[in-house]
Design a protein around this motif. Structure first.
Motif, PDB file in Angstrom:
ATOM      1  N   ARG A 136     -14.851 -29.864  46.935  1.00  0.00           N
ATOM      2  CA  ARG A 136     -15.814 -28.781  46.766  1.00  0.00           C
ATOM      3  C   ARG A 136     -15.971 -28.079  48.104  1.00  0.00           C
ATOM      4  N   PRO A 137     -15.856 -26.751  48.107  1.00  0.00           N
ATOM      5  CA  PRO A 137     -15.922 -26.041  49.389  1.00  0.00           C
ATOM      6  C   PRO A 137     -17.345 -26.046  49.953  1.00  0.00           C
ATOM      7  N   GLU A 138     -17.473 -25.623  51.185  1.00  0.00           N
ATOM      8  CA  GLU A 138     -18.796 -25.511  51.791  1.00  0.00           C
ATOM      9  C   GLU A 138     -19.604 -24.445  51.067  1.00  0.00           C
ATOM     10  N   ASN A 139     -20.912 -24.631  51.023  1.00  0.00           N
ATOM     11  CA  ASN A 139     -21.784 -23.597  50.462  1.00  0.00           C
ATOM     12  C   ASN A 139     -21.652 -22.338  51.295  1.00  0.00           C
ATOM     13  N   ALA A 140     -21.830 -21.191  50.636  1.00  0.00           N
ATOM     14  CA  ALA A 140     -21.861 -19.936  51.378  1.00  0.00           C
ATOM     15  C   ALA A 140     -23.181 -19.912  52.139  1.00  0.00           C
ATOM     16  N   LEU A 141     -23.116 -20.122  53.441  1.00  0.00           N
ATOM     17  CA  LEU A 141     -24.340 -20.274  54.229  1.00  0.00           C
ATOM     18  C   LEU A 141     -24.088 -19.690  55.614  1.00  0.00           C
ATOM     19  N   ASP A 142     -25.028 -18.902  56.091  1.00  0.00           N
ATOM     20  CA  ASP A 142     -24.924 -18.339  57.431  1.00  0.00           C
ATOM     21  C   ASP A 142     -25.414 -19.397  58.412  1.00  0.00           C
ATOM     22  N   LEU A 143     -24.483 -20.205  58.914  1.00  0.00           N
ATOM     23  CA  LEU A 143     -24.873 -21.333  59.762  1.00  0.00           C
ATOM     24  C   LEU A 143     -25.540 -20.878  61.047  1.00  0.00           C
TER      25      LEU A 143
END
Ligand SMILES: [Zn+2]
Ligand SMILES: [Zn+2]
Length: 540
Positions: A445-452
């Protein structure tokens, strides 16, 4: 025959039973017996000869009979027959080439080949084309893969526990050193390698080819061989001359980019000597990704971890009770352990309501009385709802020692919404740590779309730490992100997210991942005693 050899034969038998689509319970029973044999201090051959093998866990009359056959004749007849029938070498090779097990055996049957070399010859002679189901495209792909020399890679990155088990077993059997991606604790290992120091390479290469883990050789040179496992994973063996062992180990550890920047490497018997000759400080393998010739920091060590701040119990989806987990934490030498069960919104597994949290608090208080001075902390892994609110009211969170906030459901949210959701949770005054921040499952499962970057900025403002989750499938944050987080001034927590007593043993993965992010003890929250964490800051 020693215990390790016997256990390896049982494991090989289990693999073949699986391949033959036999009863899955039977295969599992052989694996369990192998595990039991590996961990017993008693000499198994002795136990078998004196009729006491069944005293071991996992050994019943059926397996005992196989063991007697193995100890008396050095072989299990059915295993040998299965090996002939199923051609594990071809299956391993087929899987390495991207074919399924059945397809590989069909291909071998159609061509009448029995070994990897014969398959290579058949391919070279253009005979693949005549096989039903092999089109021109597949043929081209297989021929190219068969001809590939040099640096074979696992088709899909292997998770660290399996990579370590495999490389460790091969290194152990050959008296060599683990190298490759596992030595750098890469989250998904593609290059698996072992380096041996030997004047005469022939015997060690022969032993390598005969290992139960190796079903076929992809390549063989004077001082190097590449074997493949039944699963199609290639492992490289380098039989270095003793005067060049350090150089070979450094090269086989990688990464390619890191090593290339140090070349030409001087020859030396051990790695520190190579670095000395280069005039470069020795570099921990975890940092060998991008080219680096500087002085590395003193990285976090596992023994500096004082407690685990994220684990589960039977109150949610864990397998052990509060007290069992706490005792296990205490036996690991920790000073504290935070019980962080789920909240109801997690969905698939039970979660704690406000009422449950209070009842669990009583159980934790009782455990603390029995285990003092060890400290069991009242924690929670509180779900972050889609709108960013937390799954428990603030007055409940206020009672707790340690609050982790987690995104579980709704992970496919667009980036803006997901970032706003996490930001909102970080603003909650009781949240101390963001669990598995990116939500990835390695290979699945890819990483969540998140502005780290935004998450780091808010975490810094709010004094919230970010987790380095040690579940081998997660390793989240990963090394690169840890490095960015530390550069942004954020603290991290190394946790196991254990769901069982055994799960607490995953701390080395969290620590290694933090090390890959250049973490030192000073920036890791749980290297401190509990009182220093509890009073770290006064929240609003
Ligand atoms: Zn979680
Ligand atoms: Zn968890």
């Amino acid at each position: 025959m020693d215990n390790a050899e016997i256990a390896d034969r049982l494991d090989a038998f289990a693999s073949l039973l699986e391949l033959a689509d036999a009863n899955p319970y039977q295969a599992r029973a052989y694996r369990r017996a192998a595990e039991s044999i590996r961990s017993t201090p008693a000499d198994l051959a002795d136990l078998v000869r004196t009729g006491r093998a069944r005293a071991l866990r996992g050994i019943g009359p059926g397996i005992e009979a196989r063991l007697r056959e193995l100890v008396e004749t050095g072989e299990i007849a059915e295993l040998a027959e299965l090996e002939r029938e199923l051609a594990p070498g071809l299956v391993g090779l087929g899987r390495y080439l991207g074919l399924g097990a059945k397809r590989s055996v069909e291909l071998a049957g159609a061509l009448g080949v029995r070994t990897a070399d014969e398959l290579r010859e058949a391919a070279a002679a253009g005979r693949l084309r005549g096989v039903p189901g092999i089109g021109a495209k597949t043929e081209a792909r297989l021929r190219e893969a068969l001809a590939r020399e040099g640096e074979p890679r696992a088709p899909q990155g292997m998770l660290l526990p399996r990579a370590w088990e495999l490389v460790g077993a091969v290194a152990g059997a050959l008296d060599g050193e683990p190298a490759g991606d596992a030595r750098r604790w890469r989250d998904a290992c593609e290059r698996l390698a072992v380096v041996c120091s030997v004047a005469d390479p022939a015997p060690v290469l022969a032993r390598f080819a005969a290992l139960p883990q190796i079903v076929a050789l992809l390549e063989r040179a004077e001082r190097r061989a590449v074997g493949v496992t039944l699963d199609g994973v290639p492992i490289e063996l380098i039989a270095a001359a003793p005067e060049r062992f350090g150089t070979a180990l450094l090269r086989a550890t990688g990464s390619a980019a890191y090593v290339a920047a140090l070349e030409p490497l001087p020859e030396a018997t051990d790695e520190p000597a190579v670095y000395r000759a280069l005039g470069v400080a020795w570099c921990p393998p975890e940092l060998r990704e991008a080219p680096f010739r500087g002085e590395p920091p003193v990285l976090l060590r596992e023994r500096e971890i004082r407690g685990d701040l994220h684990c589960h119990t039977t109150w949610s989806d864990g397998r052990a009770t509060v007290e069992e987990m706490a005792r296990a934490g205490s036996e690991r030498g920790y000073d504290y352990l935070a019980i962080c069960d789920h909240t109801p919104a997690v969905g698939a597994v039970p979660g704690l309501t406000a009422d449950d949290v209070r009842r669990q608090g009583e159980e934790i208080a009782a455990a603390n009385e029995r285990l003092a001075p060890f400290r069991v902390l009242r924690g929670i892994e509180c779900d972050i709802l889609p709108d960013g609110r937390l799954d428990l009211p603030d007055d409940v969170l206020a009672e707790l020692d340690w609050v982790q906030a987690s995104v579980h459901g709704g992970q496919r949210m667009p980036r803006r919404e997901m970032t706003a959701r996490v930001e909102e949770a970080l603003r909650n005054p009781y949240v101390r740590c963001l669990s598995h921040p990116t939500g990835r499952y390695i290979n699945r499962r890819p990483e969540n779309a998140l502005d780290l970057e935004r998450v780091f900025a808010v975490a810094l403002e709010e004094g919230v730490a970010l987790e380095v989750n040690g579940l081998p499938l997660r390793l989240d944050l990963r090394g690169e992100h840890v490095r960015d987080a530390l550069a942004a001034g954020i603290e991290i927590v190394c946790s196991t997210d254990a769901h069982s007593v055994l799960g607490l043993g995953n701390m080395p993965y969290a620590v290694a991942t933090a090390r890959r992010g250049w973490a030192t003890a000073a920036s890791v929250v749980n290297t401190r005693p509990w009182p220093a964490i509890a009073t770290r800051r006064a929240r609003r």
